[in-house]
Design a protein around this motif. Structure first.
Motif, PDB file in Angstrom:
ATOM      1  N   ASN A 201     131.305  30.173  72.529  1.00 59.39           N
ATOM      2  CA  ASN A 201     132.210  28.863  72.828  1.00 59.39           C
ATOM      3  C   ASN A 201     133.949  29.667  73.023  1.00 59.39           C
ATOM      4  OD1 ASN A 201     134.651  27.249  71.217  1.00 59.39           O
ATOM      5  ND2 ASN A 201     132.889  25.725  71.924  1.00 59.39           N
ATOM      6  N   ALA A 202     134.372  29.154  73.906  1.00 61.30           N
ATOM      7  CA  ALA A 202     135.658  29.592  74.398  1.00 61.30           C
ATOM      8  C   ALA A 202     136.731  29.441  73.439  1.00 61.30           C
ATOM      9  CB  ALA A 202     136.189  29.071  75.745  1.00 61.30           C
ATOM     10  N   ASP A 203     136.880  28.292  72.695  1.00 67.61           N
ATOM     11  CA  ASP A 203     137.802  28.181  71.612  1.00 67.61           C
ATOM     12  C   ASP A 203     137.366  29.243  70.449  1.00 67.61           C
ATOM     13  OD1 ASP A 203     138.725  25.944  72.857  1.00 67.61           O
ATOM     14  OD2 ASP A 203     137.775  24.478  71.501  1.00 67.61           O
ATOM     15  N   THR A 204     136.513  29.611  70.227  1.00 67.66           N
ATOM     16  CA  THR A 204     135.789  30.438  69.252  1.00 67.66           C
ATOM     17  C   THR A 204     136.323  31.868  69.455  1.00 67.66           C
ATOM     18  OG1 THR A 204     134.279  29.261  68.218  1.00 67.66           O
ATOM     19  CG2 THR A 204     134.145  31.154  67.728  1.00 67.66           C
ATOM     20  N   MET A 205     135.963  32.158  70.733  1.00 68.46           N
ATOM     21  CA  MET A 205     136.456  33.405  71.110  1.00 68.46           C
ATOM     22  C   MET A 205     138.047  33.679  71.227  1.00 68.46           C
ATOM     23  SD  MET A 205     134.604  35.500  74.196  1.00 68.46           S
ATOM     24  CE  MET A 205     135.193  36.965  74.937  1.00 68.46           C
ATOM     25  N   ALA A 206     138.567  32.548  71.858  1.00 68.26           N
ATOM     26  CA  ALA A 206     140.202  32.748  71.855  1.00 68.26           C
ATOM     27  C   ALA A 206     140.634  32.891  70.622  1.00 68.26           C
ATOM     28  CB  ALA A 206     140.675  31.366  72.439  1.00 68.26           C
ATOM     29  N   ASP A 249     139.614  11.086  55.534  1.00 68.91           N
ATOM     30  CA  ASP A 249     139.863   9.584  55.795  1.00 68.91           C
ATOM     31  C   ASP A 249     139.115   9.440  57.119  1.00 68.91           C
ATOM     32  OD1 ASP A 249     141.663  10.375  57.662  1.00 68.91           O
ATOM     33  OD2 ASP A 249     143.319   9.885  56.417  1.00 68.91           O
ATOM     34  N   GLY A 250     138.754  10.241  57.997  1.00 58.77           N
ATOM     35  CA  GLY A 250     138.130   9.797  58.988  1.00 58.77           C
ATOM     36  C   GLY A 250     138.896   9.808  60.235  1.00 58.77           C
ATOM     37  N   THR A 251     140.219  10.291  60.088  1.00 59.51           N
ATOM     38  CA  THR A 251     141.099  10.501  61.226  1.00 59.51           C
ATOM     39  C   THR A 251     140.515  11.484  62.270  1.00 59.51           C
ATOM     40  OG1 THR A 251     142.800   9.471  60.033  1.00 59.51           O
ATOM     41  CG2 THR A 251     143.520  10.605  62.022  1.00 59.51           C
ATOM     42  N   ILE A 252     140.196  12.502  61.788  1.00 57.86           N
ATOM     43  CA  ILE A 252     139.721  13.622  62.542  1.00 57.86           C
ATOM     44  C   ILE A 252     138.206  13.562  62.606  1.00 57.86           C
ATOM     45  CG2 ILE A 252     139.613  16.232  62.858  1.00 57.86           C
ATOM     46  CD1 ILE A 252     142.394  16.335  61.276  1.00 57.86           C
ATOM     47  N   SER A 253     137.672  13.686  63.607  1.00 55.03           N
ATOM     48  CA  SER A 253     135.994  13.512  63.752  1.00 55.03           C
ATOM     49  C   SER A 253     135.794  14.276  64.969  1.00 55.03           C
ATOM     50  CB  SER A 253     135.589  12.228  63.756  1.00 55.03           C
ATOM     51  OG  SER A 253     136.186  11.361  64.730  1.00 55.03           O
ATOM     52  N   GLY A 254     134.384  14.249  65.379  1.00 56.63           N
ATOM     53  CA  GLY A 254     134.046  14.787  66.308  1.00 56.63           C
ATOM     54  C   GLY A 254     134.085  16.257  67.098  1.00 56.63           C
ATOM     55  N   GLY A 255     134.601  16.444  68.207  1.00 50.82           N
ATOM     56  CA  GLY A 255     134.763  17.640  68.640  1.00 50.82           C
ATOM     57  C   GLY A 255     136.046  18.362  68.263  1.00 50.82           C
ATOM     58  N   MET A 256     137.064  17.383  67.578  1.00 46.39           N
ATOM     59  CA  MET A 256     138.555  17.830  67.167  1.00 46.39           C
ATOM     60  C   MET A 256     138.001  18.697  65.816  1.00 46.39           C
ATOM     61  SD  MET A 256     141.297  18.153  67.938  1.00 46.39           S
ATOM     62  CE  MET A 256     141.716  16.903  69.048  1.00 46.39           C
ATOM     63  N   ILE A 257     137.029  18.285  65.114  1.00 44.34           N
ATOM     64  CA  ILE A 257     136.994  19.335  64.078  1.00 44.34           C
ATOM     65  C   ILE A 257     136.861  20.658  64.375  1.00 44.34           C
ATOM     66  CG2 ILE A 257     135.270  19.614  62.001  1.00 44.34           C
ATOM     67  CD1 ILE A 257     134.898  16.475  61.948  1.00 44.34           C
ATOM     68  N   PRO A 258     135.855  21.184  65.096  1.00 43.05           N
ATOM     69  CA  PRO A 258     135.661  22.524  65.395  1.00 43.05           C
ATOM     70  C   PRO A 258     136.932  23.280  66.010  1.00 43.05           C
ATOM     71  CG  PRO A 258     134.214  21.254  66.880  1.00 43.05           C
ATOM     72  CD  PRO A 258     134.641  20.619  65.811  1.00 43.05           C
ATOM     73  N   LYS A 259     137.628  22.467  66.886  1.00 43.94           N
ATOM     74  CA  LYS A 259     138.950  23.023  67.163  1.00 43.94           C
ATOM     75  C   LYS A 259     139.773  23.071  65.999  1.00 43.94           C
ATOM     76  CE  LYS A 259     138.763  20.622  71.882  1.00 43.94           C
ATOM     77  NZ  LYS A 259     138.732  22.124  72.578  1.00 43.94           N
ATOM     78  N   LEU A 260     140.096  22.281  65.187  1.00 47.94           N
ATOM     79  CA  LEU A 260     140.939  22.638  64.103  1.00 47.94           C
ATOM     80  C   LEU A 260     140.426  23.823  63.252  1.00 47.94           C
ATOM     81  CD1 LEU A 260     141.741  18.942  63.281  1.00 47.94           C
ATOM     82  CD2 LEU A 260     143.500  20.715  64.088  1.00 47.94           C
ATOM     83  N   GLU A 261     139.173  23.795  62.894  1.00 49.49           N
ATOM     84  CA  GLU A 261     138.501  24.801  62.338  1.00 49.49           C
ATOM     85  C   GLU A 261     138.942  26.299  62.890  1.00 49.49           C
ATOM     86  OE1 GLU A 261     134.664  24.038  62.096  1.00 49.49           O
ATOM     87  OE2 GLU A 261     134.751  22.747  60.080  1.00 49.49           O
TER      88      GLU A 261
END
Length: 301
Positions: A201-206, A249-261
């Motif tokens: 995954n490019a995010d993970t590699m970066a 509280d569910g504000t962050i979900s889906g594909g945004m979670i791995p980006k923030l991780e």
């Protein structure tokens, strides 16, 4: 005798004020490293791609060392479709058999990588296209991915094939390229212990590269403005406690979670701050780093 075209003085002053606003940021980050992940969806518009290349060249010109890590999921999908290879996904991750891994490397290390190198060259910079295999830069291991099985009420390990995760980053090649005045453009391909090719995954590699370099900034360019609250307003500044609360509280979900991780992991590894911003906006990187307001979501320790 030459005649200079008449320009509105107010317009000239406005341009000068922009430069003055950017000056302290140029001074602050001179000599620092920025790792910029350029996403597959953000690559779709040729004019935006050209402005991205100009941003990277300008960063280098003012003394910042940009390192580009690019994705290419849509382009891989398009090539697989042309070749008649069916794609299968688990939680947004492409199941990658040996044939798919070969296609991914061909698209990422070949077409996309060299296109970005050419765009940076056209903008006046000097870039070198590499992957994690070059210089044994990024060693990878098979990604262990679990999905919840409601029938068993437990997490089950799913075999994603040649999908990898970073194990170690050797920064030697990147350092040499920076010393030589070159801009590294890196395809998210890693090498395993048995010389296997792993698609990462490019995010993970970066994030892994940013941590290894002790970068001042990690930029994740994507196809959304950043992290939005429940009213759709951009959240511009987050710390780990904020992110935990927003997840609960569910504000962050889906594909945004791995980006923030990825952002949190990079900050834990020593990156000063990470930013999620919309790569479809022309000159998004410059707007984020050289203006007081910024245009994305900044994550800091």
């Amino acid at each position: 005798m030459r005649v200079r075209a008449v320009t509105d003085p107010a317009n000239l002053i406005s341009r000068a004020e922009i430069l003055i606003e950017a000056l302290p940021y140029m001074q602050r980050y001179a000599g620092q490293t920025f790792v910029v992940k350029y996403g597959g969806h953000a690559m779709g518009d040729p004019s935006v791609a050209a402005s991205f290349a100009e941003d990277i060249v300008l960063l280098k010109a003012v003394g910042i060392n940009p390192v580009v890590v690019h994705g290419g999921g849509p382009q891989i999908g398009s090539m697989l479709k042309k070749l008649g290879v069916k794609s299968e996904f688990v939680d947004g991750l492409r199941v990658t058999d040996e044939q798919t891994a070969d296609v991914a490397e061909m698209v990422l290390s070949g077409a996309i990588n060299k296109e970005l190198v050419a765009l940076i060259g056209q903008a006046g910079g000097k870039a070198v296209g590499i992957s994690g295999k070059d210089g044994n830069m990024l060693r990878a291991a098979k990604l262990e991915h679990y999905v919840y099985d409601p029938e068993r009420d437990e997490e089950t390990l799913v075999d994603l094939g040649f999908v990898g995760e970073p194990v170690a980053v050797d920064r030697t090649l990147i350092d040499h390229l920076e010393i030589a005045g070159m801009i590294p453009v890196i395809a998210p391909i890693g090498v395993g212990p048995e010389c296997e090719t792993y698609n990462i995954n490019a995010d993970t590699m970066a994030g892994a590269i940013a941590g290894a370099l002790g970068a001042a900034r990690l930029f994740l360019l994507t196809d959304v403005a950043g992290v939005l609250d429940k009213q759709g307003q951009l959240l511009t500044d987050l710390v780990p406690a904020d992110i935990q609360r927003l997840r609960e509280d569910g504000t962050i979900s889906g594909g945004m979670i791995p980006k923030l991780e990825t952002c949190l992991r990079a900050v834990e590894d020593g990156v000063d701050a990470a930013v999620i911003l919309d790569g479809r906006v022309p000159h998004a990187v410059l707007l984020e780093i050289f203006t007081k307001a910024g245009v994305g979501t900044l994550v800091r320790a």
